[in-house]
Each structure stands twice: as structure tokens, then as C-alpha cells.
Design an enzyme around this catalytic site. Structure first.
Site, PDB file in Angstrom:
ATOM      1  N   CYS A  24      44.309  39.701  43.133  1.00  0.00           N
ATOM      2  CA  CYS A  24      43.919  40.726  44.105  1.00  0.00           C
ATOM      3  C   CYS A  24      42.485  40.508  44.576  1.00  0.00           C
ATOM      4  O   CYS A  24      41.536  40.640  43.795  1.00  0.00           O
ATOM      5  CB  CYS A  24      44.088  42.095  43.444  1.00  0.00           C
ATOM      6  SG  CYS A  24      43.260  43.452  44.263  1.00  0.00           S
ATOM      7  N   CYS A  27      40.169  43.518  44.185  1.00  0.00           N
ATOM      8  CA  CYS A  27      39.847  43.705  42.760  1.00  0.00           C
ATOM      9  C   CYS A  27      38.678  42.808  42.370  1.00  0.00           C
ATOM     10  O   CYS A  27      37.786  43.231  41.621  1.00  0.00           O
ATOM     11  CB  CYS A  27      41.058  43.385  41.884  1.00  0.00           C
ATOM     12  SG  CYS A  27      42.511  44.410  42.209  1.00  0.00           S
TER      13      CYS A  27
END
Length: 99
Positions: A24, A27
């Protein structure tokens, strides 16, 4: 992780849970921001990162549909939840309000 999750969130200070995934991009953007927040707030808070791919049962239990998803707990109570990118200032202000 699920077995000791209750112990992790059942403390007398805000616990920020970061549900994330290695793949991600947002993230990865949040990782240094979370470190800055922890450095700024020190022992007044706790930050726990939970990889949704390695903790599927816990992610399902909290219905994590997107990452990053952040949750705040204190004394075992769920206080707040939001998905997506957050600024250092927003996180600090939010955690201060629960500290």
C-alpha cells in the site's frame, strides 16, 4: 495477534492502531509520519501497526476494507476510526484530545 489484542488496547492511554499492508503506497507514506507523531508524543500514546495480510481475522473483525485504516482505543474502548492519509498535526491534535 488476536489473542493479545485486548491486552494491547486495554491501557490507560490512547492506542493508535494502524491497519496497513506492505503493498500500500499511502501506508508507506504514513510510516514516517507515525514515527514523528510517536517521537513528539512519547509515552503518552502507543502506536501499533497491524499488517492486514498477516492478520486477516483481526482485519475482518474490524471490517477493514481499505488501508491505511486508523483506530484509537483507550481502556479497551473504541473511540475513533478513519481511513486514508492523515497529517502529523491532525494525528497529534486527535491523540492529545484523548490523552
Amino acid at each position: 495477534m488476536q489473542s493479545n489484542f485486548k491486552d494491547i488496547i486495554n491501557v490507560d492511554k490512547p492506542v493508535l492502531i494502524d491497519f496497513f499492508a506492505d503493498w500500500c503506497g499511502p501506508c508507506q507514506t504514513m510510516a514516517p509520519i507515525l514515527k514523528q507523531v510517536k517521537d513528539h508524543m512519547g509515552d503518552r500514546i502507543q502506536i501499533i501497526k497491524i499488517n492486514v495480510d498477516q492478520n486477516k481475522e483481526l482485519a475482518a473483525r474490524f471490517q477493514i476494507r481499505g488501508v491505511p485504516t486508523f483506530m484509537i482505543f483507550k481502556n479497551g474502548a473504541h473511540l475513533w476510526r478513519q481511513s486514508g492519509l492523515l497529517s502529523k498535526k491532525d494525528l497529534i491534535d486527535l491523540l492529545d484530545s484523548y490523552a
